[in-house]
Design a protein around this motif. Structure first.
Motif, PDB file in Angstrom:
ATOM      1  N   GLY A   1       8.657 -27.293  -3.707  1.00 35.14           N
ATOM      2  CA  GLY A   1       9.269 -27.535  -2.408  1.00 35.14           C
ATOM      3  C   GLY A   1       9.028 -26.399  -1.455  1.00 35.14           C
ATOM      4  O   GLY A   1       8.174 -25.529  -1.689  1.00 35.14           O
TER       5      GLY A   1
ATOM      6  N   GLN B   1      13.054 -29.741  -7.508  1.00 36.09           N
ATOM      7  CA  GLN B   1      12.110 -30.321  -6.551  1.00 36.09           C
ATOM      8  C   GLN B   1      12.823 -30.743  -5.279  1.00 36.09           C
ATOM      9  O   GLN B   1      13.822 -31.449  -5.303  1.00 36.09           O
ATOM     10  CB  GLN B   1      11.393 -31.530  -7.161  1.00 36.09           C
ATOM     11  CG  GLN B   1      10.338 -32.133  -6.233  1.00 36.09           C
ATOM     12  CD  GLN B   1       9.505 -33.212  -6.908  1.00 36.09           C
ATOM     13  OE1 GLN B   1       9.553 -33.376  -8.131  1.00 36.09           O
ATOM     14  NE2 GLN B   1       8.729 -33.937  -6.117  1.00 36.09           N
ATOM     15  N   GLY B   2      12.284 -30.279  -4.146  1.00 39.25           N
ATOM     16  CA  GLY B   2      12.772 -30.669  -2.829  1.00 39.25           C
ATOM     17  C   GLY B   2      11.611 -31.008  -1.925  1.00 39.25           C
ATOM     18  O   GLY B   2      10.450 -30.694  -2.224  1.00 39.25           O
ATOM     19  N   LEU B   3      11.906 -31.623  -0.788  1.00 37.75           N
ATOM     20  CA  LEU B   3      10.849 -32.110   0.091  1.00 37.75           C
ATOM     21  C   LEU B   3      10.075 -30.967   0.729  1.00 37.75           C
ATOM     22  O   LEU B   3      10.641 -29.997   1.228  1.00 37.75           O
ATOM     23  CB  LEU B   3      11.441 -32.979   1.195  1.00 37.75           C
ATOM     24  CG  LEU B   3      10.426 -33.599   2.154  1.00 37.75           C
ATOM     25  CD1 LEU B   3       9.542 -34.593   1.413  1.00 37.75           C
ATOM     26  CD2 LEU B   3      11.130 -34.277   3.320  1.00 37.75           C
ATOM     27  N   SER B   4       8.770 -31.095   0.689  1.00 42.54           N
ATOM     28  CA  SER B   4       7.865 -30.244   1.458  1.00 42.54           C
ATOM     29  C   SER B   4       6.758 -31.139   1.982  1.00 42.54           C
ATOM     30  O   SER B   4       6.176 -31.927   1.230  1.00 42.54           O
ATOM     31  CB  SER B   4       7.267 -29.129   0.593  1.00 42.54           C
ATOM     32  OG  SER B   4       6.214 -28.484   1.294  1.00 42.54           O
TER      33      SER B   4
ATOM     34  N   ASN C   1      11.838 -37.272  -0.278  1.00 43.98           N
ATOM     35  CA  ASN C   1      11.727 -36.499  -1.512  1.00 43.98           C
ATOM     36  C   ASN C   1      11.784 -37.387  -2.750  1.00 43.98           C
ATOM     37  O   ASN C   1      11.079 -37.155  -3.730  1.00 43.98           O
ATOM     38  CB  ASN C   1      12.852 -35.458  -1.574  1.00 43.98           C
ATOM     39  CG  ASN C   1      12.675 -34.483  -2.714  1.00 43.98           C
ATOM     40  OD1 ASN C   1      11.645 -33.834  -2.832  1.00 43.98           O
ATOM     41  ND2 ASN C   1      13.691 -34.363  -3.564  1.00 43.98           N
TER      42      ASN C   1
ATOM     43  N   ASN D   1      17.414 -32.292   3.595  1.00 42.68           N
ATOM     44  CA  ASN D   1      16.161 -31.555   3.753  1.00 42.68           C
ATOM     45  C   ASN D   1      16.322 -30.197   3.072  1.00 42.68           C
ATOM     46  O   ASN D   1      17.039 -29.330   3.553  1.00 42.68           O
ATOM     47  CB  ASN D   1      15.828 -31.378   5.233  1.00 42.68           C
ATOM     48  CG  ASN D   1      14.454 -30.769   5.458  1.00 42.68           C
ATOM     49  OD1 ASN D   1      13.939 -30.028   4.621  1.00 42.68           O
ATOM     50  ND2 ASN D   1      13.861 -31.071   6.594  1.00 42.68           N
TER      51      ASN D   1
ATOM     52  N   ALA E   1      16.564 -32.555  -8.906  1.00 41.77           N
ATOM     53  CA  ALA E   1      16.045 -32.917  -7.589  1.00 41.77           C
ATOM     54  C   ALA E   1      17.093 -32.603  -6.529  1.00 41.77           C
ATOM     55  O   ALA E   1      18.282 -32.853  -6.723  1.00 41.77           O
ATOM     56  CB  ALA E   1      15.688 -34.403  -7.539  1.00 41.77           C
TER      57      ALA E   1
END
Length: 361
Positions: free
Chosen positions: A116, A144-147, A187, A67, A170
């Protein structure tokens, strides 16, 4: 300190063992979070008390998460809210791993377009990068990361920047994310949209890449780390890549069927129902003639079929005449995995729906 017997390295068995409780065999436990310690806002059963006991016995705990949206302090706050005392420096995130990678390849002051959450912005600032949110800022890198609030405009900015020559990184490529309501897009699913639009596949920095595990162990100062996870393609594959023993728990993503079908690079070396496995010995699995035995359970491959004998009953678990469903002990699964993982020509086209019986309440 008693050591984990690394049978998986010596070839004696594909699984490791420890005659004492696992916390007596290691000085550092690396832990995944989602599906191992908590699910969304709720702690996994037995997690808080098991981790408290491990800490009381002098074992260091360090959390390794893909995360990238939340800063380490937010993760630590969440764990404390669940009754698990945690410091900010006891958390390593995929955002930090991505920032370390970028800092190794680019000078301080480099502009990085962030797709993200706040964890990515903070991690980049801490290593001297300049986070931006528009392709018009001419970033050298897109990360890019999870949001959970990510939308088309952010993905479009990433595509524009990559189209202009920015490197694509990523934080991780997890296709799914376990939540309290079930499996949700991870993600990797959102990264796939940008990769599909640009034709560029990113470099990934979180699990299962070994660097995030090495960073975590270095931060914690552990000499004998063991990784605990619920997901074979990230937690367990990453631990293998890093050279660490790993314990798979059945409180998250992957179950017995996935374990039996796992490739060599995704196979754990220890098994437990949940984090109580930290407080338990882990029995050896040894060859016995043409079969593998774990205490009272014995498994073998006969005529390309996987068979398990325990409690005086033999059950066929793979092949055309496999049972539709079976509940087995954890020792039974250990023996099955040893037999299945070392067999040639095993037929897994039809595999019994396996359930591991809880050994205690």
């Amino acid at each position: 300190m008693t050591e984990i017997h690394r049978s998986s390295l010596t070839g004696e068995s594909p699984l490791d063992s420890c005659e004492q409780p696992l916390i007596a065999c290691t000085d550092l436990v690396l832990l995944d979070l989602d599906g191992v310690v908590y699910r969304g806002p709720h702690a996994v059963a037995h997690a808080a008390e098991s981790l408290a006991t491990a800490r009381e016995r002098g074992v260091s705990l360090h959390y390794v998460t893909n995360n990238a949206g939340r800063p380490p302090q937010d993760v630590a706050d969440h764990l404390r809210d669940l009754g698990i005392p945690t410091l900010e420096n006891e958390v390593t995130t995929a955002a930090q791993a991505a920032a370390v990678l970028i800092a190794a390849d680019y000078p301080a002051g480099t502009k990085v377009l962030v797709v993200g959450g706040p964890g990515l912005f903070l991690a980049l600032e801490e290593v001297g990068m300049v986070p931006v949110t528009s392709a018009e800022d001419d970033p050298a890198v897109v990360v890019q990361g999870l949001s959970r609030t990510l939308a088309w405009p952010e993905l479009a900015e990433a595509a524009y920047a990559i189209g202009n020559g920015a490197e694509f990184i990523a934080s991780n490529l997890d296709s799914t994310l376990p939540t309290e309501r079930g499996m949700a897009p991870g993600n990797g699913s959102l990264v796939a949209a940008v990769a599909h639009a640009t034709g560029v596949r990113p470099r990934a920095t979180g699990k299962p890449e070994p660097e995030i595990f090495h960073q975590a162990a270095e931060r914690a100062g552990g000499r004998r780390p063991v990784m605990i996870g619920d997901r074979l393609d990230t937690d367990i594959a990453g631990a293998r890549a890093a050279g660490y023993p790993s314990m798979h728990v059945f409180t998250g993503v992957d179950g017995p069927r996935e374990l039996l079908r796992a490739g060599a690079h995704e196979r754990p070396t220890l098994l437990a129902h949940d984090l109580r496995g930290l407080l338990e010995p882990h029995p050896a699995v040894a060859p016995e003639g043409d079969s593998w035995r774990c205490r009272d359970a014995r498994a073998q491959v006969r005529d390309s079929r996987l068979e398990l004998t325990e409690n005086g009953l033999t059950t066929v678990l793979s092949g055309a005449d496999a049972a539709a469903e079976a509940t087995i002990s954890l020792d039974g699964l250990r023996a099955l995995l040893a037999a299945g993982w070392t067999a040639d020509g095993l037929d897994l086209t039809r595999l019994t729906d396996l359930h591991v019986a809880p050994e205690r309440a």
